[in-house]
Design an enzyme around this catalytic site. Structure first.
Site, PDB file in Angstrom:
ATOM      1  CG  ASP A 157      33.053  45.552  31.228  1.00 44.92           C
ATOM      2  OD1 ASP A 157      32.496  44.826  32.069  1.00 44.92           O
ATOM      3  OD2 ASP A 157      34.289  45.702  31.167  1.00 44.92           O
ATOM      4  CD  GLU A 174      30.361  45.612  35.296  1.00 42.05           C
ATOM      5  OE1 GLU A 174      30.697  44.722  36.108  1.00 42.05           O
ATOM      6  OE2 GLU A 174      31.138  46.077  34.433  1.00 42.05           O
ATOM      7  CG  ASP A 218      31.607  39.985  36.527  1.00 41.39           C
ATOM      8  OD1 ASP A 218      32.647  39.404  36.178  1.00 41.39           O
ATOM      9  OD2 ASP A 218      31.130  40.953  35.911  1.00 41.39           O
TER      10      ASP A 218
END
Length: 581
Positions: free
Chosen positions: A324, A353, A419
């Site tokens: 992340d 990410e 997201d």
């Protein structure tokens, strides 16, 4: 020949080891400017005895440039090389020392790839090239054990909000593994599982304990074991950029300030650590005061987080990590992270990410892959907008040239995630457009991933609406869409050429919204014909060979007089293949 457009450097994505015996060379020229590029290659210690003149292939292009590539297998793992470029009657030689019109006297002044060191080859997990991923947000997938529901849990299927709960858990995932197997899934990526006060769990309190609302560590181990028995790999979410406000070391900093032994674990700009008029006195994820950012340069923080990464790889035989906010963590940390994780599991798949060009992380010393949001953006723009085939092929060519080939083979391709808005919503509710996006996803280079529920038609705008509960009532599912996903997944799984084969556009013209492209390995040759309009379309392309078949119906389809002509009904596509033996 526009000399200013020529570009090559002997490193990164321009000259790299694909495997322990093969070097890939790339060079850039102005679009439609150069007619031929030859690579002059040899060993600097025996140039005459090892010299090869290799024709380079124009493998991709964007709006301004052409990209040429060739694979070289040097006899002694060393390579000296130069480029000979031709345009009409003009010839230019490109060497490490510069450009010149006269033929050089190699190996002097040549570019060099000094030696293929196996330890420096960007090695990616072979299984990831074959995988079909399914992203699960555990809190919203299935409630398998109501006894662990958090207080105030709402009825399943209600409207999602940033702070509500519906009781999804690990038992719910276990209960539906048969559904994933039926769909054809071979890998799952789960958003964070560890102790946290939120429904999304990106504000971690305890990195070594499964949140009790999901189950416990033993249940996670059971889930991974049962996934492995079904041939399903498991990737978890690592939140190492920041923690939750309730993380005990941060609470100690709040209580003891500069005297806390954990004061250096975080980026405290001013003590006391607090939120002052809405602005934290410490660095955070975004501007969220409840997610303080780790100082990953601190040795104790590094030791702690790397220990977490290693712990779960060993504890449950984890197959990889999705990382992340990976671009906001220092590269030194990620290099140590890769070393620790790969020592524990050499086949672990590491996905960062990063939402933009990620080459800095993908040179073999940090990640294997990144979440390919640029892919999603370009595909959706083409299939939902007014872009023509030429513009789309330019955009995809630019993406292909971002990374070395072995990275492209495992790049984490997605059309939406937790997201973003959901796929059906992103295409305006148009199933024709959705299906064309999915066809491209499953016939393109890289590792495809679908978000839970997309296969049965879940809709939703951005967070939190995209994080709806999975619909398990089959009467409320789009079963025709489910069968379509299953068909495309099966087609990809059954045909290695759709996973690792060569990719090239055959038809992508200015002013024409329709495209044809190919995937090909040594055994099968596929062509994919896509009608990106709401009208019946005739697509034609020169093809000399016969014995083509429809990959879905098995029907034989052959060209006439060297021309393949395919009539695609509204909303149509066709996938043809022929055997090469």
């Amino acid at each position: 020949m526009l000399l200013e457009a020529l570009y090559h450097v002997p490193r990164d994505k321009w000259a790299y080891a694909y495997d322990a015996s093969t070097i890939h060379l790339r060079i850039r020229t102005k679009r439609d400017d150069v007619t031929e590029v030859l690579a002059w290659t040899g060993d600097k210690y025996d140039w005459d005895g090892t010299f090869q003149e290799l024709a380079m292939e124009r493998t991709a292009h964007d709006r301004r440039f052409d990209y040429w590539e060739v694979a070289v297998r040097p006899k002694f793992k060393r390579l000296s090389y130069a480029f000979k470029l031709s345009s009409g009657t003009e010839t230019i030689f490109m060497l490490d020392s510069g450009l010149q019109h006269e033929a050089p006297s190699p190996p002097g002044e040549c570019f060099e790839f000094p030696y293929i060191h196996a330890v420096e080859v960007a090695q990616v997990p072979e299984w990831a090239k074959q995988a079909v991923f399914y992203q699960i947000m555990p809190e919203r997938f299935a409630n398998g054990d109501p006894s662990n529901d958090p207080e105030g849990t709402l009825a399943w299927g209600g409207k999602p909000a940033g702070d509500n709960f519906f009781g999804g858990d690990l038992q719910g995932i276990l209960d539906h593994l048969e559904d994933l197997t039926d769909l054809g899934i071979t890998a799952i990526y789960m958003t964070p599982l560890f102790v946290s006060p939120s429904n999304h769990k990106y504000d971690t309190m305890d990195y070594k304990q499964v949140d009790p609302h999901f189950g416990d560590n033993a249940l996670l181990r059971k889930l991974v074991e049962q996934c492995h028995e079904r041939g399903i790999r498991v990737v978890l979410d690592a939140v190492f950029n920041h923690c939750g406000e309730q993380f005990p070391p941060f609470q100690d900093v709040l209580q003891h300030g500069e005297s806390s032994p954990y004061a250096s674990w975080f980026h405290i700009n001013r003590f006391p650590a607090a939120v002052d008029n809405g602005i934290p006195t410490y660095d955070t994820f975004g501007f969220s005061g409840n997610m303080p950012k780790f100082n990953t340069a601190d040795l104790e923080v590094r030791k702690y987080l790397l220990g977490v990464a290693e712990y779960w790889i060993k504890e449950i035989k984890l197959d990889g990590w999705r990382l992340d906010v990976a671009n906001e963590v220092d590269h030194h940390f990620w290099r140590d992270f890769r070393r620790i994780v790969k020592q524990a599991n050499p086949e672990a798949y590491l996905i960062g990410e990063v939402w933009s060009d990620s080459l800095n992380w993908l040179l073999g010393d940090q990640f294997d892959s990144v979440m390919n949001y640029p892919f999603a953006d370009k595909v959706l723009e083409f299939f939902t907008g007014n872009a023509d085939g030429a513009a789309f092929s330019d955009e995809m060519g630019a993406l292909i040239m971002r990374y070395p080939h072995q990275i492209n083979e495992v790049i984490f391709n997605l059309l939406c995630s937790h997201d973003t808005a959901r796929l059906l919503t992103r295409v305006g509710g148009d199933k024709r457009k959705l299906k064309l996006c999915v066809v491209f996803l499953f016939t393109y280079i890289g590792t495809p991933c679908i978000l839970y529920g997309d296969e049965i038609g879940l809709t939703g705008d951005g967070d939190p609406d995209s994080r709806k509960c999975m619909e398990w009532d089959t009467s409320k599912q789009d079963r025709e869409l489910y069968d379509f996903y299953k068909l495309m997944i099966g087609l990809r799984k059954q045909n290695p050429a759709l996973r690792q084969g060569h990719f090239r556009f055959l038809h992508a013209e200015a002013g024409d919204p329709n495209i044809i492209y190919e995937r090909m390995d040594g055994h099968k040759h596929f062509t994919v014909w896509i009608n990106n309009t709401a009208n019946q379309t005739l697509l034609a392309h020169p093809m000399q060979t016969s014995d083509w078949r429809d990959a879905i119906t098995g029907e034989q389809v052959n060209p006439t007089d060297g021309m393949m002509k395919i009539t695609l009904e509204p909303y149509g596509f066709r996938i043809l293949y022929r055997s090469l033996h």
